[in-house]
Design a protein around this motif. Structure first.
Motif, PDB file in Angstrom:
ATOM      1  N   GLN A 462     -45.196  -9.268 -44.112  1.00 44.55           N
ATOM      2  CA  GLN A 462     -44.281 -10.414 -44.266  1.00 44.55           C
ATOM      3  C   GLN A 462     -44.115 -11.169 -42.954  1.00 44.55           C
ATOM      4  O   GLN A 462     -43.755 -12.341 -42.954  1.00 44.55           O
ATOM      5  N   GLU A 463     -44.439 -10.494 -41.833  1.00 43.44           N
ATOM      6  CA  GLU A 463     -44.296 -11.139 -40.516  1.00 43.44           C
ATOM      7  C   GLU A 463     -45.182 -12.376 -40.365  1.00 43.44           C
ATOM      8  O   GLU A 463     -44.935 -13.194 -39.475  1.00 43.44           O
ATOM      9  N   ASN A 466     -43.782 -15.723 -39.797  1.00 41.30           N
ATOM     10  CA  ASN A 466     -43.320 -16.210 -38.488  1.00 41.30           C
ATOM     11  C   ASN A 466     -44.314 -17.185 -37.860  1.00 41.30           C
ATOM     12  O   ASN A 466     -44.000 -17.825 -36.857  1.00 41.30           O
ATOM     13  N   GLU A 487     -42.416 -14.599 -47.742  1.00 43.44           N
ATOM     14  CA  GLU A 487     -42.294 -15.250 -46.431  1.00 43.44           C
ATOM     15  C   GLU A 487     -43.388 -16.273 -46.164  1.00 43.44           C
ATOM     16  O   GLU A 487     -43.243 -17.084 -45.236  1.00 43.44           O
ATOM     17  N   LYS A 490     -42.569 -19.760 -45.348  1.00 44.91           N
ATOM     18  CA  LYS A 490     -42.068 -20.229 -44.042  1.00 44.91           C
ATOM     19  C   LYS A 490     -43.168 -20.862 -43.181  1.00 44.91           C
ATOM     20  O   LYS A 490     -42.894 -21.430 -42.135  1.00 44.91           O
TER      21      LYS A 490
END
Ligand code: NAG
Ligand code: NAG
Ligand code: NAG
Ligand code: NAG
Length: 584
Positions: A462-463, A466, A487, A490
């Motif tokens: 999910q990182e 970022n 995620e 994002k």
């Protein structure tokens, strides 16, 4: 005309004999009535030349009515004695030729700079009259044909650039007379033949460029005499392995039989005699053989080394390297084989290393982790079969890392996440396995992330959400499983997203609707299930949407038809049902 200059003219014309005297008489009768000075002669010669050129307002000040101000004419410089010492018309958008410029009127000219114009035609052989000329710049014009041998009369020349014209033929060997030359730039023309060994006599040379011509044959060993050379660019020619250059001490040798051995006559060894070299570019030629270790031990000032696009075969493995200023190393497109030498890790000045498309095999040396100045590392298309050493994570200045198309295996080391400056990461077409490390979320400068065609498994971390600067994320052809993390919504800058041909399952998360910049989205060949979320209609930049070969089902959301930029829509091989309304 004062006495001094008359005496000078007399001696000049005495040398020319009767025609010279005749000329002198004409000269006097013509001039006695008018301006009786050398300056007047120069003004007339300039105006005569101007008249021969297509008119150009740049030269408006060039007029005989204005000859008192000769020294203030555009582009004209005078010496203290009031005679023309410089003509500088660079970038003046002038056309025409030099044919009508009477060089013999400018015995004191030291600078002739007409770079970046549209002058055409030849260099007239009368240029040999400019016996004081120190600076000649004809860069970026349309001059053509051969360079006259009279160039050899310009013995005061320190700077000569003919760069970017259409000169052809050989370099006249008379160039050997230009003993004061420091800067010789003949690049970007059609010069051919061999490079004359006489160039090796120009021992004051600091800069020598013959780049982008059609020179063939060997590089003359005499270049090794140029001990003051800082810059040598012989790239983009047809230069070959020098056959005779290894035997400079046998000037009478005419027959040399060496076949049936394993000798390789290769790298022009003697170049390592040019000990002050800081720039050496031999790229784009037909040079073969091994590279001598002396290249890395003798040339202590080297900053740029271009060996690319030849047929070189081996890099040496000297135990030490003295090239402590080497910043840019271009090895790509050769036949280099064997291991990537460990000693490269000791050249701490290295910032750019390009070595793609060779036959390097074995390990990526962990010593490369010591290159703290490294910004660019390209080892694509080799036969490297180790793991990726975790030490690469120490390269804190790295912005481009290309390891594509090798045989690298094992996991992607989590330390890669330390490369905070990384803009591009390409690990595609290897045999890397294991998960995409969670530390990828730290690569907050990353623009392109390419992990295509490996054996990566596990879930997408999910990182990756970022990575808000990421533009392209491609992990197709791997074994990733599990769900697409919510995620990914994002990744606001993402334009290109492909996870095709993996084993992803579960639903398409509705958060994909937040990827407003996305133009390409492919999840084809997975086992995704559930409906297409209606939020898909918010991905308004989409041009290509490919969900083919999954287990998606249900009705197509009406919002799908909001995607008015779509060029490619592939829904095949799923279990969608219901009516498609085509009343768009
Ligand atoms: C060249 O320079 C010398 C010395 O400055 C001067 O005496 C002479 O007149 C000049 N010649 C011309 C043709 O300008
Ligand atoms: C000098 O110029 C004259 C014509 O102006 C020419 O005849 C002569 O050959 C030139 N001298 C040299 C050395 O080029
Ligand atoms: C890697 O390549 C080298 C040299 O070709 C070979 O000796 C070695 O066995 C290979 N290692 C692996 C893990 O395949
Ligand atoms: C990075 O992603 C993780 C997981 O989504 C999240 O918990 C964390 O806050 C993110 N870090 C930053 C700096 O955004």
């Amino acid at each position: 005309m004062n006495l001094k200059s008359r005496r000078m003219m007399l001696t000049t014309f005495q040398r020319n004999g009767v025609p010279g005297l005749l000329f002198l008489v004409i000269f006097f009768s013509f001039h006695l009535l008018k301006i009786s000075s050398a300056a007047g002669n120069e003004a007339e010669a300039l105006v005569k030349w101007k008249t021969s050129l297509p008119s150009n307002s740049v030269l408006d000040s060039w007029s005989l009515n204005n000859s008192r101000n000769l020294c203030n004419w555009t582009g004209i410089k005078c010496s203290r004695a009031g005679t023309v010492s410089g003509i500088n018309l660079s970038g003046a958008d002038l056309n025409g030729t030099l044919d009508q410029l009477d060089f013999s009127s400018f015995p004191n000219l030291t600078v002739l700079d007409i770079n970046t114009n549209n002058f055409e035609g030849v260099i007239p052989s009368a240029i040999g009259n400019l016996s004081k000329l120190a600076y000649l710049d004809l860069t970026t014009n349309l001059f053509e044909d051969i360079v006259p041998v009279e160039i050899g009369l310009l013995t005061e020349l320190r700077y000569l650039s003919l760069f970017n014209n259409s000169f052809n033929g050989p370099i006249p060997y008379q160039i050997e007379n230009l003993q004061k030359l420091r800067h010789l730039e003949l690049g970007g023309n059609y010069f051919d033949g061999v490079i004359p060994g006489e160039i090796g006599l120009l021992t004051k040379l600091r800069y020598l460029s013959l780049v982008y011509n059609s020179f063939s044959g060997p590089i003359p060993y005499q270049i090794g005499n140029l001990q003051n050379l800082r810059f040598l660019n012989l790239a983009e020619n047809y230069l070959e392995t020098p056959d005779w250059s290894k035997f400079p001490s046998m000037p009478l040798l005419s027959f040399l039989f060496i076949s049936g051995n394993e000798l390789t006559l290769g790298f022009p060894d003697f170049i390592t005699g040019c000990q002050k070299l800081s720039f050496l570019d031999l790229s784009f030629n037909y040079l073969t053989g091994p590279i001598p270790p002396s290249l890395f031990t003798n040339l202590v000032n080297l900053e740029y080394l271009g060996l690319s696009d030849n047929q070189f075969q081996r890099l040496p493995s000297p135990s030490f390297a003295n090239v402590s200023k080497l910043n840019n190393l271009q090895l790509h497109n050769n036949n280099f084989s064997g291991p990537v030498p460990e000693f490269l890790g000791n050249i701490s000045s290295l910032a750019y290393v390009k070595s793609y498309n060779n036959f390097f095999e074995g390990k990526i040396p962990s010593s490369l982790g010591k290159l703290r100045n490294l910004e660019y590392l390209d080892l694509r298309k080799n036969y490297l079969n180790s793991t990726i050493p975790s030490e690469l994570g120490l390269l804190s200045n790295l912005t481009f890392l290309y390891l594509k198309k090798n045989q690298l295996s094992g996991p992607i080391p989590p330390e890669i996440g330390n490369l905070r400056s990384l803009l591009l990461l390409d690990l595609s077409e290897n045999q890397l396995s294991g998960p995409i490390p969670k530390t990828f979320g730290n690569l907050t400068s990353l623009f392109n992330c390419l992990l295509i065609s490996n054996n990566l498994s596990g879930t997408l971390p999910q990182e990756i959400g970022n990575l808000t600067t990421l533009s392209s994320f491609e992990v197709g052809n791997n074994k990733l499983s599990g769900k697409l993390p919510a995620e990914i919504g994002k990744m606001r800058a993402l334009a290109y997203f492909s996870v095709k041909s993996n084993k992803l399952s579960g639903n398409l998360p509705p958060e994909i609707g937040k990827m407003r910049a996305l133009t390409y989205f492919s999840v084809k060949n997975n086992t995704l299930s559930g409906n297409l979320p209606p939020e898909i209609g918010n991905m308004t930049a989409l041009k290509s949407l490919d969900v083919r070969s999954n287990n998606l089902s249900g009705e197509l959301p009406r919002t799908l038809f909001n995607l008015d930029r779509l060029v490619n829509l592939s829904l095949s091989d799923n279990q969608f049902s219901g009516l498609i309304s085509l009343d768009l």
